[in-house]
Design a protein around this motif. Structure first.
Motif, PDB file in Angstrom:
ATOM      1  N   ARG A  83      -2.679  22.117 -46.940  1.00 55.27           N
ATOM      2  CA  ARG A  83      -2.673  20.561 -46.104  1.00 55.27           C
ATOM      3  C   ARG A  83      -1.850  19.873 -46.845  1.00 55.27           C
ATOM      4  O   ARG A  83      -1.861  19.772 -48.399  1.00 55.27           O
ATOM      5  CB  ARG A  83      -4.222  20.138 -46.723  1.00 55.27           C
ATOM      6  CG  ARG A  83      -4.404  19.089 -46.234  1.00 55.27           C
ATOM      7  CD  ARG A  83      -6.279  18.849 -47.697  1.00 55.27           C
ATOM      8  NE  ARG A  83      -6.224  17.665 -46.857  1.00 55.27           N
ATOM      9  CZ  ARG A  83      -6.820  16.674 -45.874  1.00 55.27           C
ATOM     10  NH1 ARG A  83      -7.293  17.530 -44.822  1.00 55.27           N
ATOM     11  NH2 ARG A  83      -7.307  15.389 -45.600  1.00 55.27           N
ATOM     12  N   GLY A  84      -0.890  18.421 -45.605  1.00 53.78           N
ATOM     13  CA  GLY A  84      -0.006  18.104 -46.166  1.00 53.78           C
ATOM     14  C   GLY A  84       1.313  18.402 -46.637  1.00 53.78           C
ATOM     15  O   GLY A  84       1.984  17.664 -46.368  1.00 53.78           O
ATOM     16  N   ASP A  85       1.210  19.878 -45.783  1.00 59.28           N
ATOM     17  CA  ASP A  85       2.636  19.934 -46.237  1.00 59.28           C
ATOM     18  C   ASP A  85       3.256  20.798 -44.622  1.00 59.28           C
ATOM     19  O   ASP A  85       2.660  20.148 -43.130  1.00 59.28           O
ATOM     20  CB  ASP A  85       2.962  21.579 -46.075  1.00 59.28           C
ATOM     21  CG  ASP A  85       2.400  21.667 -47.847  1.00 59.28           C
ATOM     22  OD1 ASP A  85       4.022  20.981 -48.730  1.00 59.28           O
ATOM     23  OD2 ASP A  85       1.965  22.913 -48.494  1.00 59.28           O
ATOM     24  N   ILE A  86       4.487  20.132 -44.142  1.00 59.43           N
ATOM     25  CA  ILE A  86       5.434  19.921 -42.669  1.00 59.43           C
ATOM     26  C   ILE A  86       5.138  21.448 -42.340  1.00 59.43           C
ATOM     27  O   ILE A  86       5.388  22.522 -43.036  1.00 59.43           O
ATOM     28  CB  ILE A  86       6.567  19.581 -42.996  1.00 59.43           C
ATOM     29  CG1 ILE A  86       6.421  18.013 -43.474  1.00 59.43           C
ATOM     30  CG2 ILE A  86       6.836  19.840 -41.490  1.00 59.43           C
ATOM     31  CD1 ILE A  86       8.009  17.374 -44.239  1.00 59.43           C
ATOM     32  N   PHE A  87       4.802  21.256 -41.314  1.00 59.76           N
ATOM     33  CA  PHE A  87       4.637  23.665 -40.610  1.00 59.76           C
ATOM     34  C   PHE A  87       6.360  23.083 -40.509  1.00 59.76           C
ATOM     35  O   PHE A  87       6.615  23.986 -40.461  1.00 59.76           O
ATOM     36  CB  PHE A  87       3.429  23.211 -39.746  1.00 59.76           C
ATOM     37  CG  PHE A  87       3.440  24.540 -39.105  1.00 59.76           C
ATOM     38  CD1 PHE A  87       2.274  25.309 -40.144  1.00 59.76           C
ATOM     39  CD2 PHE A  87       3.700  25.036 -38.186  1.00 59.76           C
ATOM     40  CE1 PHE A  87       2.727  27.027 -39.512  1.00 59.76           C
ATOM     41  CE2 PHE A  87       3.180  26.341 -37.557  1.00 59.76           C
ATOM     42  CZ  PHE A  87       2.877  27.094 -37.750  1.00 59.76           C
ATOM     43  N   SER A  88       6.281  22.071 -38.579  1.00 58.87           N
ATOM     44  CA  SER A  88       7.560  22.211 -38.126  1.00 58.87           C
ATOM     45  C   SER A  88       8.384  20.758 -37.517  1.00 58.87           C
ATOM     46  O   SER A  88       7.286  19.915 -37.702  1.00 58.87           O
ATOM     47  CB  SER A  88       7.363  23.308 -36.933  1.00 58.87           C
ATOM     48  OG  SER A  88       7.029  22.666 -36.133  1.00 58.87           O
ATOM     49  N   VAL A  89      10.039  20.899 -37.595  1.00 58.35           N
ATOM     50  CA  VAL A  89       9.650  19.682 -37.244  1.00 58.35           C
ATOM     51  C   VAL A  89      10.243  20.631 -35.851  1.00 58.35           C
ATOM     52  O   VAL A  89      11.635  21.025 -35.701  1.00 58.35           O
ATOM     53  CB  VAL A  89      10.779  19.107 -37.523  1.00 58.35           C
ATOM     54  CG1 VAL A  89      11.383  17.575 -37.168  1.00 58.35           C
ATOM     55  CG2 VAL A  89       9.857  18.493 -39.347  1.00 58.35           C
ATOM     56  N   SER A  90      10.284  19.205 -34.401  1.00 56.72           N
ATOM     57  CA  SER A  90      11.466  19.919 -32.894  1.00 56.72           C
ATOM     58  C   SER A  90      11.443  18.743 -32.753  1.00 56.72           C
ATOM     59  O   SER A  90      11.001  17.467 -32.869  1.00 56.72           O
ATOM     60  CB  SER A  90      10.167  20.548 -32.535  1.00 56.72           C
ATOM     61  OG  SER A  90       9.379  20.088 -31.631  1.00 56.72           O
ATOM     62  N   PHE A  91      12.598  19.140 -31.558  1.00 55.63           N
ATOM     63  CA  PHE A  91      12.648  17.771 -30.621  1.00 55.63           C
ATOM     64  C   PHE A  91      12.971  18.097 -29.193  1.00 55.63           C
ATOM     65  O   PHE A  91      13.105  19.634 -28.984  1.00 55.63           O
ATOM     66  CB  PHE A  91      13.999  17.057 -31.123  1.00 55.63           C
ATOM     67  CG  PHE A  91      15.693  17.946 -30.797  1.00 55.63           C
ATOM     68  CD1 PHE A  91      16.130  18.195 -29.527  1.00 55.63           C
ATOM     69  CD2 PHE A  91      15.642  18.778 -31.820  1.00 55.63           C
ATOM     70  CE1 PHE A  91      16.933  19.357 -29.831  1.00 55.63           C
ATOM     71  CE2 PHE A  91      16.629  20.209 -31.790  1.00 55.63           C
ATOM     72  CZ  PHE A  91      17.415  20.422 -30.363  1.00 55.63           C
TER      73      PHE A  91
END
Length: 162
Positions: free
Chosen positions: A153-161
């Motif tokens: 909880r509260g962690d970044i799972f992924s970042v996409s563009f």
């Protein structure tokens, strides 16, 4: 550079190591010096370039691949038995930790001139923060999930563009 600073730059510019949508494979090769595996689907005219926890997607064909999107799969770093984070640091100079905190990223973004406004969208047990200006999406773990071999909880799972 630390991973959070790298993500702030990525969210603010929509560019990964200076490249973004529309970049050719040759431009990507000049910008990203890490090892990769190409997975081509000739039937659909697509190419997926897998750098471990970073993936870039292309369309077009062997004579003119053009990058259409990409993803930083931060969730893979929690169970990184293959040394993906160490390899990325060695090859690209960006040091990611096992978990990336959304609060830490949000704080750094709030101090960054020109950072885009992020629109919150609920996606089941995840929260998606969408930067319309740069077409970057940050998926954050919601619910009650605890940290282990996956972000909690509260962690970044992924970042996409894209």
């Amino acid at each position: 550079m630390d991973g959070i600073s790298f993500l702030v730059d990525f969210i603010t510019t929509g560019r990964l190591h200076g490249i973004g949508r529309g970049a050719s494979v040759e431009e990507v090769d000049r910008a990203v010096k890490a090892d990769f595996i190409d997975v081509e689907d000739e039937g659909y005219g697509t190419l997926r370039r897998d750098y471990g926890f970073v993936e870039l997607y292309f369309s077009g064909g062997p004579g003119g691949w053009v990058m259409t999107s990409g993803m930083i799969e931060l969730h893979r770093l929690a169970a990184d038995d293959e040394g993906m984070a160490e390899e990325w640091y060695r090859d690209m100079g960006v040091e990611f930790s096992e978990y990336c905190s959304w609060n830490e990223l949000r704080e750094k973004l709030s101090q960054t001139p020109g950072a885009p406004i992020l629109e919150l969208r609920h996606q089941g047990d995840y929260l998606e923060y969408w930067a319309n200006e740069t077409k970057v999406s940050v998926m954050v773990v919601g619910g009650q999930q605890e940290r282990d071999d996956c972000p909690g909880r509260g962690d970044i799972f992924s970042v996409s563009f894209g």
